[in-house]
Design a protein around this motif. Structure first.
Motif, short mmCIF file in Angstrom:
data_model
loop_
_atom_site.label_atom_id
_atom_site.label_comp_id
_atom_site.label_asym_id
_atom_site.label_seq_id
_atom_site.Cartn_x
_atom_site.Cartn_y
_atom_site.Cartn_z
N ARG A 272 0.83 -1.21 0.00
CA ARG A 272 0.00 0.00 0.00
C ARG A 272 0.86 1.26 0.00
O ARG A 272 0.58 2.22 -0.73
CB ARG A 272 -0.92 -0.02 1.22
N LYS A 281 -6.16 6.94 6.77
CA LYS A 281 -6.87 5.68 6.96
C LYS A 281 -5.91 4.54 7.29
O LYS A 281 -6.23 3.66 8.10
CB LYS A 281 -7.68 5.35 5.70
N SER A 334 -7.38 -2.12 -0.23
CA SER A 334 -6.81 -0.85 -0.72
C SER A 334 -5.57 -1.08 -1.59
O SER A 334 -5.13 -0.17 -2.28
CB SER A 334 -6.46 0.05 0.46
#
Length: 347
Positions: A272, A281, A334
């Motif tokens: 990520r 987040k 994500s």
């Protein structure tokens, strides 16, 4: 329940051995059904399987023997008595990882992660049968007794007879694990068929992601299941005996599961960050992850061993593990690029 299924002369077949054999066959069939979907041929699975069985058997029994050394005269006695005791799941997983490396070394697969993704659902299914086999021995029972007659039956409880002949109903930890692993198998099949080809946000290939998700889901269930078992593989040291007062109450299975979950979180976080950088987040996800570890480890496991308040402590542990799982799944989501490539077959 009688553990012997068939007696014919000198041949004795036990029910738990039959269940284990069926579990291995079911896991192999599921792996062979999934692997050719994104790969050219199944030779890697056929080579992987016997090595995984051999290494998994040796390592799982080795760990179980070391943690229950008082039950056996030697490791060879433990290995030659598969109907006595249980199997340490960390050893099975280490055996699977080793077998995948063998297939890679033999040039049957370019990336071991690609093979591990395909066998993860089959591994989960086989582990479910390993747990089910404990129905026919004394393993996998819990120190928690069930008092209400409504729940004195499977899947909640099994009868246990003590040395005086008194019968009590023990929480059937092995059967709850069996049911959880069946659900995990279905989830992993879905993940493999739908998300296996999706690349990651940093442009890397997705090899090993499904197996990482298996480690996450298995680890989250194993932490609480291993906690309620009365035959958990507790850690103790023969050379560093001074550590035993501080670690002898800790389950090796829980530690292994916790470490693998942490590795999975770090892996997805690294992808990520490389692909999209840090964000609020992601930081929040790590805070929730650490809070869930505190809840499962201290408020759950640590407190339950000192207060025996099973209802409250295990409720906190379960909620913490659910939160932990959801956080890692969101981090994984994500990382995934939503545009899968065209189908391609590789060795």
């Amino acid at each position: 329940m009688n553990s012997i299924a068939v007696i014919s002369g000198d041949l004795v077949l036990y029910w738990n051995g039959i269940v284990l054999a069926l579990g291995l066959a079911a896991g192999l069939c599921l792996s062979l059904a999934l692997y050719p979907r994104y790969n050219r041929h199944s030779a890697a699975v056929w080579v992987f399987f016997p090595f995984a069985v051999l290494l998994g058997l040796i390592l799982s029994r080795l760990i179980y023997w070391y943690c229950h050394i008082e039950q056996f005269g030697s490791f060879w006695e433990c290995l030659a008595s598969p109907n006595t005791g249980s199997y340490a799941m960390p050893g099975v997983i280490l055996g699977v990882l080793g077998a995948a490396q063998v297939s890679k070394k033999l040039k049957l697969v370019q990336r071991s992660g690609r093979l591990l993704d395909a066998v993860a659902p089959g591994l989960s299914l086989s582990l479910a049968f390993v747990r089910l086999s404990e129905l026919f021995n004394s393993s996998g029972r819990s120190r928690i007794t069930i008092q209400k007659p409504l729940f004195q039956r499977l899947p909640f409880a099994v009868p246990v007879t003590d040395s005086s002949g008194a019968v009590s109903w023990s929480l059937a930890a092995f059967f709850l694990s069996f049911l959880a692993l069946l659900v995990i198998t279905v989830v992993l099949v879905r993940l493999y068929l739908r998300y296996r080809r999706y690349p990651m946000a940093d442009g890397s290939n997705p090899n090993g992601n499904v197996f990482c998700l298996f480690l996450l889901l298995w680890g989250a269930t194993e932490v609480i299941i291993d906690s309620v078992r009365n035959d958990s593989c507790l850690m103790h040291f023969t050379l560093l005996k001074q550590l035993n007062p501080y670690a002898s109450f800790v389950s090796l299975g829980q530690v292994f599961a916790g470490v693998t979950i942490l590795i999975v979180m770090i892996r997805f976080t690294a992808v990520r960050v490389r692909g999209k950088g840090w964000s609020f987040k992601l930081v929040l996800g790590w805070l929730l992850f650490l809070a869930s570890l505190f809840g499962a480890g201290f408020l759950g496991e640590y407190r339950v061993q000192r207060t025996a308040n099973y209802a409250l402590c295990y409720a906190i542990m379960a909620a913490s593990l659910i939160l932990l799982t959801v956080v890692i799944l969101l981090v994984y989501r994500s990382c995934v690029d939503k545009t899968p490539p065209e189908d391609e077959f590789t060795v």
